[in-house]
Motif scaffolding. Structure first.
Motif, PDB file in Angstrom:
ATOM      1  N   ALA A  70       0.761  -1.190   0.082  1.00  0.00           N
ATOM      2  CA  ALA A  70      -0.101   0.008  -0.146  1.00  0.00           C
ATOM      3  C   ALA A  70       0.773   1.350   0.047  1.00  0.00           C
ATOM      4  O   ALA A  70       0.407   2.482  -0.246  1.00  0.00           O
ATOM      5  N   ASP A  71       2.124   1.157   0.006  1.00  0.00           N
ATOM      6  CA  ASP A  71       3.317   2.343   0.078  1.00  0.00           C
ATOM      7  C   ASP A  71       3.636   2.361  -1.444  1.00  0.00           C
ATOM      8  O   ASP A  71       4.654   1.586  -1.926  1.00  0.00           O
ATOM      9  N   GLU A  72       3.193   3.536  -2.032  1.00  0.00           N
ATOM     10  CA  GLU A  72       3.514   3.710  -3.549  1.00  0.00           C
ATOM     11  C   GLU A  72       5.047   3.922  -3.429  1.00  0.00           C
ATOM     12  O   GLU A  72       5.647   3.468  -4.843  1.00  0.00           O
ATOM     13  N   ASN A  73       5.908   4.428  -2.743  1.00  0.00           N
ATOM     14  CA  ASN A  73       7.258   4.593  -2.720  1.00  0.00           C
ATOM     15  C   ASN A  73       7.810   3.283  -2.590  1.00  0.00           C
ATOM     16  O   ASN A  73       9.023   3.250  -3.316  1.00  0.00           O
ATOM     17  N   ALA A  74       7.561   2.750  -1.345  1.00  0.00           N
ATOM     18  CA  ALA A  74       8.026   1.273  -1.216  1.00  0.00           C
ATOM     19  C   ALA A  74       8.035   0.407  -2.522  1.00  0.00           C
ATOM     20  O   ALA A  74       9.050  -0.359  -2.901  1.00  0.00           O
ATOM     21  N   MET A  75       6.664   0.325  -3.143  1.00  0.00           N
ATOM     22  CA  MET A  75       6.477  -0.545  -4.231  1.00  0.00           C
ATOM     23  C   MET A  75       7.197   0.022  -5.370  1.00  0.00           C
ATOM     24  O   MET A  75       7.714  -0.967  -6.143  1.00  0.00           O
ATOM     25  N   ALA A  76       7.446   1.253  -5.523  1.00  0.00           N
ATOM     26  CA  ALA A  76       8.158   2.091  -6.709  1.00  0.00           C
ATOM     27  C   ALA A  76       9.837   1.301  -6.463  1.00  0.00           C
ATOM     28  O   ALA A  76      10.233   1.218  -7.649  1.00  0.00           O
ATOM     29  N   ALA A  77      10.031   1.456  -5.461  1.00  0.00           N
ATOM     30  CA  ALA A  77      11.615   0.984  -5.373  1.00  0.00           C
ATOM     31  C   ALA A  77      11.834  -0.595  -5.454  1.00  0.00           C
ATOM     32  O   ALA A  77      12.758  -0.875  -6.292  1.00  0.00           O
ATOM     33  N   ALA A  78      10.593  -1.438  -5.376  1.00  0.00           N
ATOM     34  CA  ALA A  78      10.709  -2.637  -5.365  1.00  0.00           C
ATOM     35  C   ALA A  78      10.680  -3.137  -6.840  1.00  0.00           C
ATOM     36  O   ALA A  78      11.428  -3.836  -7.343  1.00  0.00           O
ATOM     37  N   PHE A  79       9.936  -2.344  -7.761  1.00  0.00           N
ATOM     38  CA  PHE A  79       9.728  -2.448  -9.141  1.00  0.00           C
ATOM     39  C   PHE A  79      11.016  -1.948  -9.703  1.00  0.00           C
ATOM     40  O   PHE A  79      11.694  -2.584 -10.643  1.00  0.00           O
ATOM     41  N   ASP A  80      11.748  -1.064  -9.278  1.00  0.00           N
ATOM     42  CA  ASP A  80      12.970  -0.319  -9.780  1.00  0.00           C
ATOM     43  C   ASP A  80      14.136  -1.357  -9.446  1.00  0.00           C
ATOM     44  O   ASP A  80      14.708  -1.858 -10.414  1.00  0.00           O
ATOM     45  N   ALA A  81      14.198  -2.265  -8.322  1.00  0.00           N
ATOM     46  CA  ALA A  81      15.148  -3.096  -7.939  1.00  0.00           C
ATOM     47  C   ALA A  81      14.978  -4.295  -8.996  1.00  0.00           C
ATOM     48  O   ALA A  81      16.004  -4.929  -9.479  1.00  0.00           O
ATOM     49  N   VAL A  82      13.739  -4.674  -9.309  1.00  0.00           N
ATOM     50  CA  VAL A  82      13.234  -5.898 -10.251  1.00  0.00           C
ATOM     51  C   VAL A  82      14.014  -5.602 -11.787  1.00  0.00           C
ATOM     52  O   VAL A  82      14.624  -6.124 -12.291  1.00  0.00           O
ATOM     53  N   GLU A  83      13.772  -4.408 -12.140  1.00  0.00           N
ATOM     54  CA  GLU A  83      14.037  -3.942 -13.620  1.00  0.00           C
ATOM     55  C   GLU A  83      15.556  -3.794 -13.531  1.00  0.00           C
ATOM     56  O   GLU A  83      16.392  -4.230 -14.528  1.00  0.00           O
ATOM     57  N   THR A  84      16.085  -3.258 -12.498  1.00  0.00           N
ATOM     58  CA  THR A  84      17.756  -3.160 -12.647  1.00  0.00           C
ATOM     59  C   THR A  84      18.351  -4.529 -12.292  1.00  0.00           C
ATOM     60  O   THR A  84      19.189  -4.943 -13.176  1.00  0.00           O
ATOM     61  N   GLU A  85      17.909  -5.417 -11.456  1.00  0.00           N
ATOM     62  CA  GLU A  85      18.756  -6.666 -11.257  1.00  0.00           C
ATOM     63  C   GLU A  85      18.229  -7.671 -12.225  1.00  0.00           C
ATOM     64  O   GLU A  85      18.961  -8.498 -12.388  1.00  0.00           O
ATOM     65  N   LEU A  86      16.988  -7.757 -12.863  1.00  0.00           N
ATOM     66  CA  LEU A  86      16.594  -8.770 -13.689  1.00  0.00           C
ATOM     67  C   LEU A  86      16.268  -8.211 -15.031  1.00  0.00           C
ATOM     68  O   LEU A  86      15.855  -9.169 -15.968  1.00  0.00           O
ATOM     69  N   GLY A  87      16.298  -7.143 -15.331  1.00  0.00           N
ATOM     70  CA  GLY A  87      16.354  -6.503 -16.586  1.00  0.00           C
ATOM     71  C   GLY A  87      14.910  -5.982 -17.192  1.00  0.00           C
ATOM     72  O   GLY A  87      14.774  -5.396 -18.145  1.00  0.00           O
ATOM     73  N   GLY A  88      13.902  -6.117 -16.419  1.00  0.00           N
ATOM     74  CA  GLY A  88      12.636  -5.694 -16.665  1.00  0.00           C
ATOM     75  C   GLY A  88      11.583  -6.534 -16.195  1.00  0.00           C
ATOM     76  O   GLY A  88      11.888  -7.375 -15.465  1.00  0.00           O
ATOM     77  N   ILE A  89      10.104  -6.090 -16.500  1.00  0.00           N
ATOM     78  CA  ILE A  89       9.228  -6.888 -15.879  1.00  0.00           C
ATOM     79  C   ILE A  89       8.041  -7.181 -16.752  1.00  0.00           C
ATOM     80  O   ILE A  89       7.623  -6.215 -17.497  1.00  0.00           O
ATOM     81  N   ASP A  90       7.674  -8.409 -16.945  1.00  0.00           N
ATOM     82  CA  ASP A  90       6.819  -9.175 -17.884  1.00  0.00           C
ATOM     83  C   ASP A  90       5.640  -9.319 -17.275  1.00  0.00           C
ATOM     84  O   ASP A  90       4.513  -9.321 -17.875  1.00  0.00           O
ATOM     85  N   VAL A  91       5.459  -9.940 -15.966  1.00  0.00           N
ATOM     86  CA  VAL A  91       4.754 -10.524 -15.215  1.00  0.00           C
ATOM     87  C   VAL A  91       4.487  -9.861 -13.981  1.00  0.00           C
ATOM     88  O   VAL A  91       5.254 -10.082 -13.334  1.00  0.00           O
TER      89      VAL A  91
END
Length: 249
Positions: A70-91
């Motif tokens: 429910a924390d938009e900043n924490a989840m934006a950081a989580a999405f950032d981490a996925v994109e940085t470490e795994l190259g993007g998000i498909d699902v």
């Protein structure tokens, strides 16, 4: 050409609530399908890391990411981490949620607020990020409940929160026209997770297991199978609520 057709790099999935019973099964199933997976957790970092270690030991690729859905900043950081470490998000598979049961007449409104913050606001936060971050050929899968149709006593607060998730899902699917992103919801029936079984006596469990024509509880693997279908080959299923519940409703 969409990323569904790309073979050079694995597709990437973020599973919120990935350290829970259903979330863990979905992580395992997507890993078996060749996905790199981000295992999200809200409070149990060690449990998430254990699942990551399990995936890596089996030859897969995984990371753990934390944050309050429910924390938009924490989840934006989580999405950032996925994109940085795994190259993007498909699902994105959004299994994170809480369930508090109570008759309406005696409902503690603080419990209602807490549940709705996670289940409704959390789903909007994750869905909004997914709408902006998923690559073409991607999929967002939210999680509802068959209780939106069953109307069992004490489930009103929970079912109301999940009915909101269904409305969000169906409308977002139409809003993403032209982006080659599917948006669906899974609405499980009674499923034998540790959370579901906790506090229930055997008589209650047997009664719930007898409700579907198949006369058993669902398993996390049953739900994961549907998630994998929507995450991969089911490109023509969009804007739908799927009810994996053995025919209970």
């Amino acid at each position: 050409m969409s990323n569904t057709d790309t073979s050079a790099t694995p597709r990437v999935a973020l599973v919120t609530g990935g350290s829970g019973g259903i979330g863990h099964a979905i992580v395992q199933r997507l890993t078996a399908d060749g996905f790199a997976v981000a295992v999200h957790y809200a409070g149990n970092a060690q449990r998430a890391q254990d699942i990551v270690d399990e995936v890596v030991a089996g030859g897969g690729r995984a990371i753990a990411v934390g944050g309050d859905v429910a924390d938009e900043n924490a989840m934006a950081a989580a999405f950032d981490a996925v994109e940085t470490e795994l190259g993007g998000i498909d699902v994105v598979v959004n299994t994170a949620g809480i369930m508090i049961l109570s008759p309406v007449a005696s409902l503690d409104l603080a419990d209602l607020d807490r549940m709705h913050r996670t289940n409704i606001r959390g789903s909007f936060v994750v869905s909004r990020l997914a709408a902006n971050r998923l690559r073409g050929g991607g999929a967002l899968i939210n999680v509802s409940t068959s209780q939106t149709r069953l109307q069992h006593p004490t489930y009103a607060p929970y079912a109301a929160s999940k009915a909101a998730v269904e409305a969000l899902t169906l409308i977002l699917a139409r809003e993403l026209r032209g982006k080659d992103i599917t948006v669906n919801a899974i609405a499980p029936g009674p499923t034998a997770t540790a959370l579901f079984l906790e506090g229930k006596d055997q008589q209650t469990i047997d009664r719930l297991a007898s409700l579907p024509p198949l006369e058993r509880l669902g398993t996390p693997d049953d739900i994961a199978e549907v998630a994998a279908f929507l995450a991969g080959p089911a490109r023509w299923i969009n804007g739908q609520v799927i009810f994996p519940n053995g025919g209970i409703a």
